[in-house]
Write an enzyme that holds these catalytic residues in place. Structure first.
Site, PDB file in Angstrom:
ATOM      1  CD1 TRP B 101       8.094  -0.477 -12.372  1.00 22.31           C
ATOM      2  CD2 TRP B 101       7.727  -0.952 -10.540  1.00 22.31           C
ATOM      3  NE1 TRP B 101       6.875  -0.051 -12.592  1.00 22.31           N
ATOM      4  CE2 TRP B 101       6.417  -0.330 -11.685  1.00 22.31           C
ATOM      5  CE3 TRP B 101       7.168  -0.624  -9.538  1.00 22.31           C
ATOM      6  CZ2 TRP B 101       5.395   0.175 -10.517  1.00 22.31           C
ATOM      7  CZ3 TRP B 101       5.481  -0.652  -8.298  1.00 22.31           C
ATOM      8  CH2 TRP B 101       4.946   0.363  -9.276  1.00 22.31           C
ATOM      9  CG  ASP B 170       8.669  -6.862  -8.980  1.00 23.61           C
ATOM     10  OD1 ASP B 170       7.443  -7.803  -9.641  1.00 23.61           O
ATOM     11  OD2 ASP B 170       8.811  -6.160  -8.718  1.00 23.61           O
ATOM     12  CE  LYS B 194       2.201  -4.144 -14.584  1.00 24.18           C
ATOM     13  NZ  LYS B 194       1.635  -2.804 -14.506  1.00 24.18           N
TER      14      LYS B 194
END
Lengths: 359, 359
Positions: B101, B170, B194
């Site tokens: 990521w 992030d 999430k």
């Protein structure tokens, strides 16, 4: 009890679709979890996703050389992505300015490419769409952008101009309500939250050959070619919005498809415009006859006070969301695909009563 | 019957929240329509929207000088928007590369600003997060970007470095699972799918002073300052995703808030890592002790065949979505806030049985 919902978007959806989604919301078809709790790589979601893509192409009659993209950020993000992806050095984007949404498209586009207004309705106060011969194209024009339907102004492009330059169209507020001549188009796009489903996904059709030469010097999310190569699963897609869109498209199909939606749109809007035009001037449309929207019927009353009374009294009869957009005022009745005939009949009946009481 | 859902995202949500949403899905609190059929300018939706924004700030303890933004396009679009908005001529964006990521963030960022890797975990095969003193900043660095938790690699940044440069993080896969030192941050962001709700919305907190100098030469959707000025209603927001996020945040609050989520995360992950470390080497974590994720517990078995058997046999016991990401293999158990203790206990019990049968 369902109200008559004339909202301009998000808007009324088929109640059968809502009930079906409700029934399977907590436990999706015996999976022991909700669809929205599943990995987007799961078999169950993969089927939902690809079925929505297939149905979108089928119902709209998109040829095989168009890719279907399901994107976040609404039509508004598309205003940026179109010039970013399509315009190369020294190429121009032309825009037909028919109102608030066309203005956003050309203004946003200008930050990411060389664009210009090939027709400008501002000076006339946005009362009509142009005739094709009024659209003035400059050399090196890569595409001509049109707003098929202006949700706020209630203006519809009666025909898609064939001027030898590929068309790009914002279809947000009239998606799946008339066929489009695909051979003239490189790209069409729109937010789902009118005829297609809830807010949260934009549906874009892009010609495959466009992707081959599209700009790749962009972050991943901004690249059409990457979304196409990954079937719009490069990153986590807006699962629930896509699921609902698939269901709404299935409903359109089961109701008779695009031709039938067009027939109904013409019938519903025809009924309402006839009531307006037949009111002896009590109600009046600010839009020229040929450019009147079939989806967003905008009309005025003799005074703004009467308009306010009209909207309030209509709500008392469960005819809701009739207030015109704050930027233009007046009354706006949005007649999207899922709005039943009975709602239009109820509105027309109310209009007659209101006129009788207030004329 | 609910399964034990270890999906890495979209992922398990509180069943109470799902049931509440189901009950009011077709007719929202007597409105005669669904919430997803309402104008985003309606009073009912406006309340939902602003309550979700308020709850996000409250639960996360964000100070008043941060704006809450609700955006489409996921964290992936944020990879582009961050440098677009924050980096001016001759300013640099620094990135800590801890895995898949972080790599996306720095690679995407490079198309829209001057960026560099201030620490690079690639050569070590992404087994840990860096110590603060290993992060090498260059002059004119505007921000340092970190990925708080690598969903795929199972790596967590144990602490947020204080290096005199504003942080951007992030938080996608660990949102609302630990407090963050707001004074070091200019911006945090993450996809909701999430700990926060279904897919379809990204939650970004941005310091107000950043907006004052942010780049405005961008299409509307790409401008943080514009979204902030319009309370994320510049265009139609992803209504349903925001509505669900508000409910999930309400659930977090009612369960004890951020501190309690952190305590549970440490307890659940602690239980699972103890089972891994106590297995005599049958199960092993590829991540260094200090960098182990509390949300995504990645582990390996002696062979890939055994890993395949493990995932299949677990599914037979309703322990689902345990397969590691295809890019790294192995097993991954995601332990998000809504995953109950019982699911972790059931997994640990299964691991013991599987080892006894296969060691």
């Amino acid at each position: 009890m369902r109200v008559h919902n004339f909202s301009a978007g998000p808007c009324t959806l088929p109640v059968e679709v809502l009930e079906e989604a409700q029934a399977e919301f907590v436990d999706y078809r015996g999976a022991g979890m909700s669809l929205i709790e599943m990995s987007h790589r799961s078999k169950a979601y993969d089927e939902v996703h690809h079925q929505a893509m297939r149905k979108a192409a089928e119902v709209f009659g998109a040829p095989d050389d168009f890719e279907v993209l399901l994107l976040g950020g609404g039509a508004t993000l598309q205003f940026a992505m179109i010039p970013m992806n399509l315009l190369k050095q020294s190429e121009l984007g032309a825009y037909v300015d028919t109102g608030a949404w066309a203005t956003r498209a050309v203004e946003d586009g200008g930050y990411h490419g060389d664009v210009y207004r090939a027709w400008d309705g501002r000076d006339e106060g946005y009362r009509r769409a142009p005739r094709p011969e009024e659209v003035a194209l400059q050399p090196n024009t890569r595409y001509l952008h049109v707003t098929a339907n202006e949700t706020i102004g209630g203006i519809r492009l009666p025909e898609f101009p064939d001027l030898g330059v590929p068309l790009v169209a914002d279809l947000s507020s009239e998606y799946m309500s008339r066929p489009i001549p695909w051979d003239r188009f490189d790209l069409v796009y729109g937010g789902a939250q009118k005829n297609l489903g809830p807010a949260g996904v934009a549906l874009t059709f892009v010609r495959r050959s466009v992707l081959e030469t599209a700009n790749r010097e962009l972050a991943a999310y901004l690249r059409y070619d990457l979304h196409a190569a990954k079937d719009s699963m490069f990153n986590t897609p807006p699962v629930f919005a896509i699921y609902m869109m698939g269901k709404v498209l299935g409903w359109v199909e089961s109701e008779g498809g695009l031709q039938e939606m067009q027939r109904r749109a013409e019938a519903k809007a025809g009924r309402l415009y006839a009531a307006i035009d037949g009111s002896g001037g009590f109600y009046r449309s600010p839009v020229e006859q040929d450019s009147r929207s079939l989806m967003n019927v905008v009309f005025r009353l003799p005074t703004e006070d009467l308009e306010r009374d009209f909207v309030a009294a209509a709500a008392d009869r469960d005819l809701v969301n009739l207030k015109g957009h704050r930027s233009v005022g007046g009354v706006r009745a949005s007649l999207y695909n899922a709005l039943p005939n009975e709602s239009v009949e109820a509105l027309v009946g109310f209009m007659e009563d209101f006129q009788a009481a207030n004329a």
